[in-house]
Motif scaffolding. Sequence first.
Motif, short mmCIF file in Angstrom:
data_model
loop_
_atom_site.label_atom_id
_atom_site.label_comp_id
_atom_site.label_asym_id
_atom_site.label_seq_id
_atom_site.Cartn_x
_atom_site.Cartn_y
_atom_site.Cartn_z
N GLY A 20 0.74 -1.37 -0.11
CA GLY A 20 -0.06 0.16 -0.12
C GLY A 20 0.74 1.33 0.04
N GLU A 21 1.98 1.16 0.53
CA GLU A 21 2.95 2.40 0.81
C GLU A 21 3.77 2.60 -0.60
OE1 GLU A 21 5.01 0.81 4.05
OE2 GLU A 21 4.59 2.75 5.08
N LYS A 22 3.79 1.39 -1.51
CA LYS A 22 4.71 1.65 -2.62
C LYS A 22 4.40 2.58 -3.75
CE LYS A 22 6.80 -2.92 -2.33
NZ LYS A 22 7.02 -4.54 -3.17
N ASP A 23 3.29 2.69 -4.02
CA ASP A 23 3.11 3.58 -5.10
C ASP A 23 3.30 5.04 -4.66
OD1 ASP A 23 2.08 1.67 -6.74
OD2 ASP A 23 -0.01 2.21 -6.21
N LYS A 24 3.12 5.64 -3.67
CA LYS A 24 3.21 6.75 -3.02
C LYS A 24 4.93 7.05 -3.05
CE LYS A 24 2.63 10.05 0.89
NZ LYS A 24 2.01 10.17 2.17
N LEU A 25 5.63 5.92 -2.45
CA LEU A 25 7.12 6.28 -2.22
C LEU A 25 7.77 6.16 -3.38
CD1 LEU A 25 7.73 4.17 0.96
CD2 LEU A 25 6.95 6.56 0.96
N HIS A 26 7.35 5.39 -4.52
CA HIS A 26 7.79 5.34 -5.80
C HIS A 26 8.09 6.72 -6.32
CE1 HIS A 26 7.09 0.81 -6.52
NE2 HIS A 26 8.16 0.97 -5.79
N GLN A 27 7.23 7.57 -6.01
CA GLN A 27 7.54 9.10 -6.35
C GLN A 27 8.27 10.01 -5.43
OE1 GLN A 27 5.92 9.84 -9.31
NE2 GLN A 27 5.42 7.52 -9.38
N CYS A 28 8.98 9.25 -4.63
CA CYS A 28 9.84 10.06 -3.55
C CYS A 28 9.02 11.11 -2.80
CB CYS A 28 11.08 10.38 -4.20
SG CYS A 28 12.10 9.08 -5.24
N ASN A 29 7.65 11.06 -2.65
CA ASN A 29 7.09 12.02 -1.79
C ASN A 29 7.07 13.41 -2.85
OD1 ASN A 29 6.16 10.28 -0.03
ND2 ASN A 29 7.65 10.75 1.43
N GLY A 30 7.40 13.27 -4.26
CA GLY A 30 7.63 14.34 -4.85
C GLY A 30 8.68 15.48 -4.53
N TYR A 31 9.62 15.04 -3.77
CA TYR A 31 10.82 15.83 -3.30
C TYR A 31 11.80 16.00 -4.59
CZ TYR A 31 15.08 17.69 -1.27
OH TYR A 31 16.06 18.48 -0.96
N GLN A 32 12.13 17.07 -5.06
CA GLN A 32 13.18 17.46 -6.15
C GLN A 32 14.63 17.45 -5.51
OE1 GLN A 32 12.17 17.33 -9.29
NE2 GLN A 32 9.95 17.36 -9.24
N ALA A 33 15.38 16.36 -5.72
CA ALA A 33 16.38 16.37 -5.02
C ALA A 33 17.45 17.06 -5.88
CB ALA A 33 17.28 14.81 -5.07
N ASN A 34 18.54 17.60 -5.33
CA ASN A 34 19.73 18.17 -6.06
C ASN A 34 20.55 16.75 -6.74
OD1 ASN A 34 21.69 19.69 -6.72
ND2 ASN A 34 22.98 19.60 -5.07
N TYR A 35 20.15 16.72 -7.92
CA TYR A 35 20.69 15.48 -8.72
C TYR A 35 21.15 15.80 -10.03
CZ TYR A 35 20.36 11.17 -11.11
OH TYR A 35 20.75 10.00 -12.02
N ASN A 36 22.05 15.40 -10.48
CA ASN A 36 22.61 15.41 -12.03
C ASN A 36 23.45 14.08 -12.03
OD1 ASN A 36 24.12 15.80 -14.30
ND2 ASN A 36 23.59 17.96 -14.45
N ILE A 37 22.84 13.40 -13.18
CA ILE A 37 23.56 12.14 -13.56
C ILE A 37 24.99 12.18 -13.57
CG2 ILE A 37 23.07 12.16 -16.09
CD1 ILE A 37 23.05 9.12 -13.88
N THR A 38 25.54 13.16 -14.51
CA THR A 38 26.92 13.27 -14.79
C THR A 38 27.89 13.40 -13.40
OG1 THR A 38 26.82 15.62 -15.01
CG2 THR A 38 26.46 13.95 -16.87
N ASP A 39 27.38 13.93 -12.16
CA ASP A 39 27.75 14.34 -10.89
C ASP A 39 27.93 13.15 -9.72
OD1 ASP A 39 28.26 16.80 -11.76
OD2 ASP A 39 26.75 17.76 -10.92
N VAL A 40 26.91 12.18 -10.48
CA VAL A 40 26.76 11.13 -9.31
C VAL A 40 27.70 9.80 -9.87
CG1 VAL A 40 24.86 11.77 -8.11
CG2 VAL A 40 24.64 10.07 -10.15
N LEU A 41 28.03 9.75 -11.22
CA LEU A 41 28.72 8.56 -11.89
C LEU A 41 30.14 8.43 -11.13
CD1 LEU A 41 27.62 8.93 -15.65
CD2 LEU A 41 26.71 7.45 -13.85
N GLY A 42 30.54 7.07 -11.18
CA GLY A 42 31.78 6.90 -10.56
C GLY A 42 31.86 6.03 -9.25
N THR A 43 32.88 6.27 -8.48
CA THR A 43 33.33 5.73 -7.29
C THR A 43 32.92 6.30 -6.15
OG1 THR A 43 35.13 4.38 -8.39
CG2 THR A 43 34.97 4.55 -6.08
N TRP A 44 32.34 5.79 -5.36
CA TRP A 44 31.84 6.63 -3.77
C TRP A 44 32.30 5.41 -3.06
CZ3 TRP A 44 29.96 11.38 -3.62
CH2 TRP A 44 29.30 12.00 -4.80
N PHE A 45 32.23 5.93 -1.74
CA PHE A 45 32.56 5.10 -0.36
C PHE A 45 31.43 5.23 0.52
CE2 PHE A 45 36.74 5.64 -2.21
CZ PHE A 45 37.28 4.34 -1.99
#
Length: 222
Positions: A20-45
């Motif tokens: 019952g929670e999945k549909d809502k949470l799949h939309q991340c509660n509508g939050y617009q994150a600070n995200y750019n695909i080119t900035d997150v690619l690569g290695t993280w720890f």
Amino acid sequence: MTPFFVLLYIIYFASSVTQGEKDKLHQCNGYQANYNITDVLGTWFVVALVPDRGFPRLRQISCYKMDISETDEAGLRWLVSRKFESPSQELIDRIKGTIIRQRYHSEKPFDIWSKSIPGINGCFKQLFSLETNNSRIADAEALGTGMQLHLMESNDEFGPYLVQILWGRLISAVIYRRTEGVSSERLVPIHDFLTNLRGYQKMPRICDPPSKEVVPPPTTLE
């Protein structure tokens, strides 16, 4: 519980929610994150975890290197059809949109594939996971939970933090950076951000380095 299964359990089994929670949470509660695909690619720890209710009492949490890469839906469908034994049509149909792969370099390395949710920055639906050197789709763990990637700038020379927000009963977020190690003081802004976004949050748990160097095995699925 071995360090591998601690990490494996926390990263995706712990993010499970009721249907019952999945549909809502799949939309991340509508939050617009600070995200750019080119900035997150690569290695993280992985440097810290933010526990949620029900988090197990563990004396030690071993954390590992994680790589993020991107593939489109056609590329992943081709790889699945070529590399996996008898993939189901249901699995093929789930592969839509921009796809990222997170590869965790633990004692038993594993991959998690997620597809982006259109219109919401950094929002993804996790599709499935599989040990890196395993090509049997029958052994893959089908997922279906939501997660979100959010970049937070730091005031030091090591660059931003990557916050992976999860929805579940054990873990609220996984915190990454480009280099190993972090202090409690540097995690305060991230804790404040999560508190403002989601309400009360427990204090982050800083990870311990692996007890031995992890050598990546050959992979059957790039």
